[in-house]
Design a protein around this motif. Structure first.
Motif, PDB file in Angstrom:
ATOM      1  N   GLY A 290       0.809  -1.214   0.000  1.00  0.00           N
ATOM      2  CA  GLY A 290       0.000   0.000   0.000  1.00  0.00           C
ATOM      3  C   GLY A 290       0.839   1.260   0.000  1.00  0.00           C
ATOM      4  O   GLY A 290       0.394   2.304   0.465  1.00  0.00           O
ATOM      5  N   SER A 291       2.048   1.173  -0.528  1.00  0.00           N
ATOM      6  CA  SER A 291       2.961   2.319  -0.561  1.00  0.00           C
ATOM      7  C   SER A 291       2.991   2.943  -1.942  1.00  0.00           C
ATOM      8  O   SER A 291       2.502   2.359  -2.909  1.00  0.00           O
ATOM      9  N   THR A 292       3.591   4.105  -1.993  1.00  0.00           N
ATOM     10  CA  THR A 292       3.738   4.795  -3.266  1.00  0.00           C
ATOM     11  C   THR A 292       5.200   4.798  -3.672  1.00  0.00           C
ATOM     12  O   THR A 292       6.092   4.543  -2.860  1.00  0.00           O
ATOM     13  N   LEU A 293       5.427   5.095  -4.920  1.00  0.00           N
ATOM     14  CA  LEU A 293       6.783   5.260  -5.422  1.00  0.00           C
ATOM     15  C   LEU A 293       7.237   6.655  -5.008  1.00  0.00           C
ATOM     16  O   LEU A 293       6.773   7.654  -5.544  1.00  0.00           O
ATOM     17  N   ASN A 294       8.101   6.712  -3.997  1.00  0.00           N
ATOM     18  CA  ASN A 294       8.583   7.998  -3.498  1.00  0.00           C
ATOM     19  C   ASN A 294      10.086   7.927  -3.278  1.00  0.00           C
ATOM     20  O   ASN A 294      10.735   6.970  -3.703  1.00  0.00           O
ATOM     21  N   MET A 295      10.639   8.919  -2.610  1.00  0.00           N
ATOM     22  CA  MET A 295      12.081   8.981  -2.401  1.00  0.00           C
ATOM     23  C   MET A 295      12.580   7.772  -1.608  1.00  0.00           C
ATOM     24  O   MET A 295      13.625   7.205  -1.923  1.00  0.00           O
TER      25      MET A 295
ATOM     26  N   LEU B 241      10.326  -3.015   9.677  1.00  0.00           N
ATOM     27  CA  LEU B 241      10.158  -1.709   9.038  1.00  0.00           C
ATOM     28  C   LEU B 241       8.951  -1.729   8.102  1.00  0.00           C
ATOM     29  O   LEU B 241       8.172  -0.768   8.054  1.00  0.00           O
ATOM     30  N   ALA B 242       8.771  -2.826   7.383  1.00  0.00           N
ATOM     31  CA  ALA B 242       7.647  -2.937   6.440  1.00  0.00           C
ATOM     32  C   ALA B 242       6.306  -2.985   7.165  1.00  0.00           C
ATOM     33  O   ALA B 242       5.310  -2.478   6.666  1.00  0.00           O
ATOM     34  N   LEU B 243       6.291  -3.593   8.352  1.00  0.00           N
ATOM     35  CA  LEU B 243       5.038  -3.701   9.102  1.00  0.00           C
ATOM     36  C   LEU B 243       4.680  -2.426   9.843  1.00  0.00           C
ATOM     37  O   LEU B 243       3.589  -2.330  10.423  1.00  0.00           O
ATOM     38  N   ASN B 244       5.590  -1.462   9.859  1.00  0.00           N
ATOM     39  CA  ASN B 244       5.331  -0.155  10.472  1.00  0.00           C
ATOM     40  C   ASN B 244       4.933  -0.320  11.945  1.00  0.00           C
ATOM     41  O   ASN B 244       3.920   0.220  12.398  1.00  0.00           O
ATOM     42  N   LEU B 245       5.743  -1.084  12.692  1.00  0.00           N
ATOM     43  CA  LEU B 245       5.424  -1.397  14.083  1.00  0.00           C
ATOM     44  C   LEU B 245       5.690  -0.254  15.049  1.00  0.00           C
ATOM     45  O   LEU B 245       5.054  -0.169  16.086  1.00  0.00           O
ATOM     46  N   HIS B 246       6.637   0.607  14.718  1.00  0.00           N
ATOM     47  CA  HIS B 246       7.022   1.664  15.647  1.00  0.00           C
ATOM     48  C   HIS B 246       6.594   3.020  15.129  1.00  0.00           C
ATOM     49  O   HIS B 246       6.493   3.249  13.927  1.00  0.00           O
TER      50      HIS B 246
ATOM     51  N   GLY C  85       6.735   6.564  13.819  1.00  0.00           N
ATOM     52  CA  GLY C  85       7.703   7.286  13.002  1.00  0.00           C
ATOM     53  C   GLY C  85       8.330   6.460  11.896  1.00  0.00           C
ATOM     54  O   GLY C  85       9.052   6.996  11.073  1.00  0.00           O
ATOM     55  N   SER C  86       8.090   5.168  11.884  1.00  0.00           N
ATOM     56  CA  SER C  86       8.694   4.350  10.830  1.00  0.00           C
ATOM     57  C   SER C  86       7.814   4.299   9.589  1.00  0.00           C
ATOM     58  O   SER C  86       8.188   3.680   8.601  1.00  0.00           O
ATOM     59  N   GLY C  87       6.679   4.934   9.624  1.00  0.00           N
ATOM     60  CA  GLY C  87       5.744   4.905   8.508  1.00  0.00           C
ATOM     61  C   GLY C  87       6.301   5.486   7.231  1.00  0.00           C
ATOM     62  O   GLY C  87       6.011   5.000   6.144  1.00  0.00           O
ATOM     63  N   GLN C  88       7.125   6.524   7.342  1.00  0.00           N
ATOM     64  CA  GLN C  88       7.640   7.123   6.122  1.00  0.00           C
ATOM     65  C   GLN C  88       8.748   6.275   5.506  1.00  0.00           C
ATOM     66  O   GLN C  88       9.032   6.396   4.319  1.00  0.00           O
ATOM     67  N   ASN C  89       9.378   5.398   6.302  1.00  0.00           N
ATOM     68  CA  ASN C  89      10.416   4.516   5.771  1.00  0.00           C
ATOM     69  C   ASN C  89       9.862   3.182   5.273  1.00  0.00           C
ATOM     70  O   ASN C  89      10.586   2.414   4.650  1.00  0.00           O
ATOM     71  N   ALA C  90       8.617   2.888   5.552  1.00  0.00           N
ATOM     72  CA  ALA C  90       8.022   1.611   5.162  1.00  0.00           C
ATOM     73  C   ALA C  90       8.074   1.358   3.654  1.00  0.00           C
ATOM     74  O   ALA C  90       8.305   0.218   3.248  1.00  0.00           O
ATOM     75  N   PRO C  91       7.885   2.374   2.787  1.00  0.00           N
ATOM     76  CA  PRO C  91       7.988   2.100   1.348  1.00  0.00           C
ATOM     77  C   PRO C  91       9.349   1.531   0.935  1.00  0.00           C
ATOM     78  O   PRO C  91       9.425   0.712   0.020  1.00  0.00           O
TER      79      PRO C  91
END
Length: 178
Positions: A49-54, A117-122, A124-130
């Motif tokens: 469910g991520s986008t192509l971003n930086m 990191l992919a599961l966005n458990l913590h 602030g890690s949401g922006q690194n999940a992609p």
């Protein structure tokens, strides 16, 4: 800016591989695994469910080194067998059997390392999940496809190299006329 970084990464990977293998053609077979990773990156981003971003682009650049490493393990082992006198087909089959476990183990270690990191458990890690989605998807697709596509590409490139060598002048060291 990201496109330039991707282009530079591909150029530098080719230059390093060409110097490592002493060939201009074998790195092409190894780098044939890069588009296979791109398939997995897109599927990984879609599933996550991520986008192509930086961050996902940074993940893809990181993934390029990991994917090429798997192909290098395979091709280098096959080259060792060819130097021992094996034909290329047998060498590739043996390299696939010999290097399958190390390739799978390093790939699984990277996938399991990226899973939190992919599961966005913590927080602030949401922006690194992609980045993790891109790496995990790319690793899965490229590992499975690299074990099949790279040996096929290498056989075609080897046949092309033999064809071209027939038309090239021979050096004095090869027993050719001066």
């Amino acid at each position: 800016a990201v496109g330039s970084a991707l282009l530079l990464a591909v150029i530098f990977i080719y230059l390093v591989l060409a110097s490592q293998f002493g060939s201009f053609l074998q790195p092409i077979a190894i780098m044939g695994s890069l588009p296979l990773a791109l398939i997995g990156v897109m599927v990984g981003l879609l599933v996550g469910g991520s986008t192509l971003n930086m961050f996902s682009a940074i993940g893809f650049i990181m993934l390029m080194g990991l994917v090429v490493k798997n192909a290098i393990l395979l091709v280098d082992n096959a080259n060792q067998h060819v130097r021992e006198g094996w034909n290329l087909y047998e060498a590739l089959v043996e390299a696939g059997a010999t290097r399958f476990r190390p390739i799978i183990m390093t790939t699984l270690a990277m996938i399991f390392g990226m899973t939190p990191l992919a599961l966005n458990l913590h927080e602030g890690s949401g922006q690194n999940a992609p980045m993790a989605h891109a790496v995990i998807g790319g690793l899965i697709s490229s590992t499975v496809l690299t074990l099949v596509v790279v040996p096929v590409l290498l056989t075609y490139i080897d046949a092309f190299g033999r064809l071209v060598r027939r038309f090239m002048p021979k050096s004095p060291e090869d027993g050719g006329e001066s």
